[in-house]
Design an enzyme around this catalytic site. Structure first.
Site, PDB file in Angstrom:
ATOM      1  CB  SER A 130      30.667 -25.594 -23.189  1.00 14.07           C
ATOM      2  OG  SER A 130      29.876 -26.367 -22.333  1.00 14.07           O
ATOM      3  CG  ASP A 269      26.072 -25.933 -20.683  1.00 13.02           C
ATOM      4  OD1 ASP A 269      25.097 -26.378 -21.314  1.00 13.02           O
ATOM      5  OD2 ASP A 269      27.224 -26.366 -20.838  1.00 13.02           O
ATOM      6  CG  ASP A 273      26.927 -29.888 -23.413  1.00 10.52           C
ATOM      7  OD1 ASP A 273      26.854 -28.995 -22.533  1.00 10.52           O
ATOM      8  OD2 ASP A 273      28.011 -30.249 -23.919  1.00 10.52           O
TER       9      ASP A 273
END
EC number: 5.4.2.10
Length: 474
Positions: A130, A269, A273
């Site tokens: 992430s 990012d 998401d």
């Protein structure tokens, strides 16, 4: 007044709450590999090794071998260097237990969720850490419905990671193939989330893709809808994902918006998401303002389900007051987009998210999708005719302060002195604010947050609690 970790105490005042959280229940805490969002860590250390990834593939594949049909897994990844290693390891794991593999290549997390459903796969995998730096990586798993796995599924998979699983007979080993139209499928899906009559013609948009998974698909989707695009963070080299760019480092986008005269900036990012917006003046707009905009607009259009919005305990009190003023509820969850999603599904809500920028719009996606959320913001910008600085400032956030206290061990929140400090801080706010005190789910720190109408009271409350925690740890 303070409960033990894992419990929640809410006072009589509707605007003051003390919450002490773990990432979840005792069952969740028993997990050794899975955290609040899959498995994540430093590459080639601890759990994040190729050997573990192969075992996860074998365990998850075995867990989802249900029925007599030919089983299939969809695997996507972001752009970090270690993605190649983990992708190949997971292919070995899944094929060894008889699952066919469909490889998507670099693709946003929500695209993996979408294509898991569309390709009728039994399980989906996103290899990504992430918003973390390239040194880390992670594994996120999705069920055949495109939603992240339940705690029960994760625990079942964990139980097999330390066991030998049954390997497929040689004639039943799975095959792997790469599909080339994954990006096009995803772009088509996200474009459909924009209201049919809305186009982005004439809009000048700066887009920062964090050198991550959306570096091709997000700018393409906005451009195909008519916008003029200024792209940054679209030259991944395996090591520059989230490096001084993207939603967690918006300074680059702020400079780009102002210097290029863009109408708005969109920051994603590493796995796309998460969404942060920058207005035309270069001011950062967080997830709370975005939830206020989307929630209130969908309510006006008769599209909002559940009578409100779901956010975490970290969302600003200003958002709660804004929604209340429009007859809408703010339902709070524990920190983590999976817990937001749980509350949404339990209560029939279709808008939820986090202050950090995770936006979950269940009418269009089963997980957070920064590109889909950005299109809702862009649609509102086009329909209103207002500049972004006016459209995206719907409430004044109350002063909010968050500090972390690192501790070496033990349970400092159970100390009587800490409980007393929390009670005193609550009394000092006297209905004018909120406290959130919780252990981190990813590192040995206690997070202490306070917010209220008086910045000095907020700072004093945080300082007193942090001091008490530090003393209890000494």
């Amino acid at each position: 007044m303070a409960g033990l970790p894992g419990h929640q105490t809410v006072t009589d005042s509707p605007e003051i709450a003390i919450r002490q959280q773990d990432p979840g229940s005792d069952q969740i805490m028993s997990k050794q590999f899975f955290g609040t969002d899959g498995i994540r860590g430093r590459t080639n250390q601890g759990a994040m090794t190729a050997a573990t990834a192969m075992k996860v593939g074998q365990a998850a594949g075995t867990h989802f071998l249900r029925g007599a049909h030919r089983h299939r897994v969809v695997i996507g990844k972001d752009t970090r260097l270690s993605g190649y290693m983990f992708e190949n390891a997971m292919v070995a794991g899944f094929t060894s237990v008889g699952m066919d593999v469909v490889l998507l290549g670099p693709m946003p997390t929500p695209a993996v969720a979408l294509l898991t459903r569309e390709l009728r796969a039994d399980v989906g995998v996103m290899i990504s850490a992430s918003h973390n730096g390239y040194e880390d990586n992670g594994i996120k798993l999705f069920g055949p419905d495109g939603f992240k796995l339940s705690d029960e599924d994760e625990l079942a998979i964990e139980a097999m990671l330390t066991q030998d699983v049954a390997l497929a007979p040689s004639e039943e080993i799975g095959r792997a193939r790469r599909i080339e139209d994954a990006g096009g499928r995803y772009i088509h899906a996200v474009k459909r989330s924009l209201p049919e009559a809305v186009r982005l013609d004439g809009l000048r948009i700066a887009v920062d893709c964090a050198n991550g998974a959306a570096y091709q698909v997000a700018p393409s989707a906005f451009w195909e809808l008519g916008a003029e695009i200024i792209s940054v963070g679209v030259t991944p080299n395996g090591k520059n994902i989230n490096a001084r760019c993207g939603s967690t480092h918006p300074a680059l986008l702020q400079e780009t918006v102002v210097s290029s005269g863009a109408d708005i900036g969109i920051a994603l990012d590493g796995d796309a998401d998460r969404l942060i917006v920058v207005d035309e003046k270069g001011k950062v707009v967080d997830g709370d303002q975005l939830m206020a905009l989307i929630g209130s607009q969908w309510a006006e259009q008769g599209r909002l389900a559940g009578g409100g919005v779901v956010a975490t305990v970290m969302s600003n009190l200003g958002l709660e007051r804004f929604l209340k003023g429009r007859g809408l509820d703010l339902v709070r969850s524990k920190v983590g987009d999976r817990y937001v999603l749980e509350k949404m599904r339990e209560g029939g809500f279709n808008v939820g998210g986090e202050q950090s920028g995770h936006m979950i719009l269940l009418d269009h996606a089963t997980t957070g999708d920064g590109t889909v959320a950005a299109l809702q913001v862009l649609a509102a910008l086009v329909q209103s005719g207002k500049p972004a600085s006016e459209l995206l400032h719907l409430f004044d956030p109350v002063p909010q302060l968050l500090r972390n206290v690192r501790f070496a061990g033990g349970k400092p929140l159970e100390a009587d002195s800490v409980k007393a400090a929390i009670a005193d801080a609550e009394a000092s706010l006297d209905g004018r604010g909120r406290l959130v005190i919780r252990p981190s789910g990813t590192e040995p720190v206690i997070r202490v947050m306070a917010e209220g109408d008086d910045a000095r009271e907020v700072e004093a409350a945080v300082a007193s609690i942090c001091s008490a925690v530090e003393q209890a740890c000494a």
